[in-house]
Design an enzyme around this catalytic site. Structure first.
Site, mmCIF file in Angstrom:
data_model
loop_
_atom_site.group_PDB
_atom_site.id
_atom_site.type_symbol
_atom_site.label_atom_id
_atom_site.label_comp_id
_atom_site.label_asym_id
_atom_site.label_seq_id
_atom_site.Cartn_x
_atom_site.Cartn_y
_atom_site.Cartn_z
ATOM 1 N N GLY A 1 0.790 -1.230 0.000
ATOM 2 C CA GLY A 1 0.000 0.000 0.000
ATOM 3 C C GLY A 1 0.818 1.274 0.000
ATOM 4 C CB CYS B 1 -19.441 3.740 -26.850
ATOM 5 S SG CYS B 1 -18.928 3.869 -28.546
ATOM 6 C CD GLU B 2 -19.700 3.306 -20.637
ATOM 7 O OE1 GLU B 2 -20.186 4.116 -19.811
ATOM 8 O OE2 GLU B 2 -20.235 2.244 -20.963
HETATM 9 C C1 PLP Z 1 -3.265 -5.070 -3.229
HETATM 10 C C2 PLP Z 1 -2.498 -5.719 -2.157
HETATM 11 C C3 PLP Z 1 -1.146 -5.405 -1.950
HETATM 12 C C4 PLP Z 1 -0.416 -4.352 -2.754
HETATM 13 O O1 PLP Z 1 -0.938 -3.088 -2.636
HETATM 14 P P1 PLP Z 1 -0.200 -1.863 -3.359
HETATM 15 O O2 PLP Z 1 -1.074 -0.714 -3.058
HETATM 16 O O3 PLP Z 1 -0.156 -2.182 -4.817
HETATM 17 O O4 PLP Z 1 1.176 -1.774 -2.774
HETATM 18 C C5 PLP Z 1 -0.461 -6.093 -0.989
HETATM 19 N N1 PLP Z 1 -1.057 -7.040 -0.245
HETATM 20 C C6 PLP Z 1 -2.350 -7.372 -0.414
HETATM 21 C C7 PLP Z 1 -2.947 -8.429 0.416
HETATM 22 C C8 PLP Z 1 -3.116 -6.725 -1.363
HETATM 23 O O5 PLP Z 1 -4.409 -7.046 -1.510
#
Ligand code: PLP
Length: 433
Positions: A249, A362-363
């Site tokens: 994340g 087409c949106e």
């Molecule tokens: C999507 C996800 C990630 C990676 O998230 P990023 O935002 O791309 O770094 C890591 N672990 C799990 C379990 C995820 O679902």
């Protein structure tokens, strides 16, 4: 000058990526075209891996979250760089297996893995299965006993920390389809259940608190909550949890206003918390896993388009349409995601007008960028949308029966197709009359 560090302007006054001229790439391979800087992808892999060595004595593994961008060639890069992969479906698992990825470094996530997916995982002895719920735990134990195997698992925990970009909240968060909650006692119950199952070995815990996060505090808080739960499990059952997976994340720069944190500071911050609480609670230091997805690939990719119709609606808006759109980048229509763009053939021209970049589907909502300052654009110009290396190809569709673009990797002035362009023949290949 650009949001992505892989871009520069070359002597021909064209945009350059990985030592390759973007105009030449567009001419050679056609547009739309995904281009990814392999050198930069490898560099990001190394930053994460080295930070694990530096701040946590190498007692961990960096898993790339392959849902961000998953192909055979990507698996090969990861393997060479010593990372593991996390997969979230049978298709991603199959890709990693076909790439002959070391099975012990494959982790399998998902809130509703099917019987067949779990069977494929157990038959191939993949490293870990991150179990989401009680139903799955039972299913997995049945499969494991049928195959006479003992399966190593982690549990997906809702730590009660949810983060997105600059905000995070500490309570609630029971309302998520992923994992088992701490505060209701559900997490402790499932741990007890796993201890009693003969074909399951509970080795670790996992959490993932959100995406595109620009702040260290939510990660530190999640680590604290999870370490205390590890302490509680030891107090209650005498069981040492050996692995802690803190998810991914980590935020990236899509537009100039975004201010991401250095990739190596995550593990630096989190390892302090982990060590502190391990000492406080008298538990062993866990093996740590982190799961960057977007941050490894997104900044390394661009999408090249050819500009077609330019429609100026006086006093309203100027639409510049390109030869791709929501099929190759559905993130605007899904989340109104922000992107930056540059003219690949005239990257240094002064930005004189506000325009909206539209796709060809087409949106009405099929836009790529709303209200961006650009130089005057003409039909035939090449437009590069930046930081499209994550969740673009992997989310692409054939909406309007438009074939998906190819992916070209560039490095040291060389280019190489790693995913072919789809053809009209591909579009109808599963149709039956
Ligand atoms: C999507 C996800 C990630 C990676 O998230 P990023 O935002 O791309 O770094 C890591 N672990 C799990 C379990 C995820 O679902």
């Amino acid at each position: 000058m650009f949001v992505s560090e892989c871009l520069k302007v070359n002597k021909a006054n064209h945009l350059e990526i990985g030592g390759c001229d973007c105009v030449e790439l567009a001419k050679e391979y056609g547009t739309p075209l995904y281009v990814m800087d392999e050198g930069l992808i490898r560099n990001y892999c190394r930053i994460y891996k080295n930070s694990m060595d530096k701040y946590y004595g190498g007692n961990g593994l960096v898993l790339y979250a392959s849902k961000a961008f998953c192909t055979l060639y990507m698996c090969k890069i990861l393997q060479e760089e010593g990372l593991g992969v996390d997969v979230v479906s049978g298709g991603e698992l199959y890709t990693a297996l076909k790439a002959e990825f070391p099975v012990e470094k494959i982790y399998f996530h998902g809130n509703n893995k099917t019987y067949d997916e779990l069977m494929l995982a157990v038959q191939n002895d993949i490293g870990r299965i991150v179990v989401d719920n009680k139903y799955e735990l039972g299913l997995l134990n049945d499969i494991a006993s049928k195959l006479n195997k003992k399966v190593k698992i982690l549990f997906r925990i809702k730590p009660g920390v949810e983060a997105h970009t600059h905000d995070f909240i500490q309570t609630g968060q029971i309302d998520s389809k992923f994992g088992v909650a701490l505060e209701t006692g559900e997490a402790m119950e499932i741990v007890q259940e796993a201890i009693n199952l003969s074909n399951i070995e509970l080795v670790g815990l996992h959490c993932h608190i959100g995406s595109q996060i620009f702040d260290l505090d939510p990660f530190k808080l999640a680590a604290k909550v999870m370490m205390n739960f590890i302490g509680d499990i030891k107090d209650k059952f005498g069981l040492e949890i050996k692995e802690l997976n803190l998810g991914g994340g980590y935020g990236i720069k899509y537009v100039p206003e975004h201010d991401p944190i250095q990739y190596d500071s995550y593990i630096e911050a989190v390892s302090k918390v982990v060590k502190e609480i391990a000492a406080q609670r008298g538990v062993q230091l866990p093996f740590i896993l982190m799961e960057p997805g977007r941050s490894i690939v997104a900044p390394a990719g661009i999408t090249l388009y050819t500009v077609g119709a330019v429609k100026d609606i006086p006093n309203v808006r100027k639409y510049v349409s390109v030869d791709g759109g929501m099929g190759d980048n559905p993130r605007y229509i899904l989340y109104q995601s922000e992107y930056d763009a540059v003219l690949a053939n005239r990257p240094q021209d002064e930005k004189t007008e506000k325009i909206t970049i539209a796709g060809k589907c087409c949106e009405s909502g099929d836009l790529l960028i709303k209200d961006i300052m650009m130089p005057e654009i003409k039909p035939g110009d090449y437009l590069a949308v930046l930081a499209t290396g994550g969740y673009n190809y992997s989310m692409a569709s054939n909406y309007n029966r438009i074939p998906r673009p190819p992916v070209v990797m560039v490095k040291d002035g060389q280019s190489k197709v790693v995913v072919k362009r789809e053809t009209y023949e591909d579009i109808i290949k599963n149709d039956i009359i």
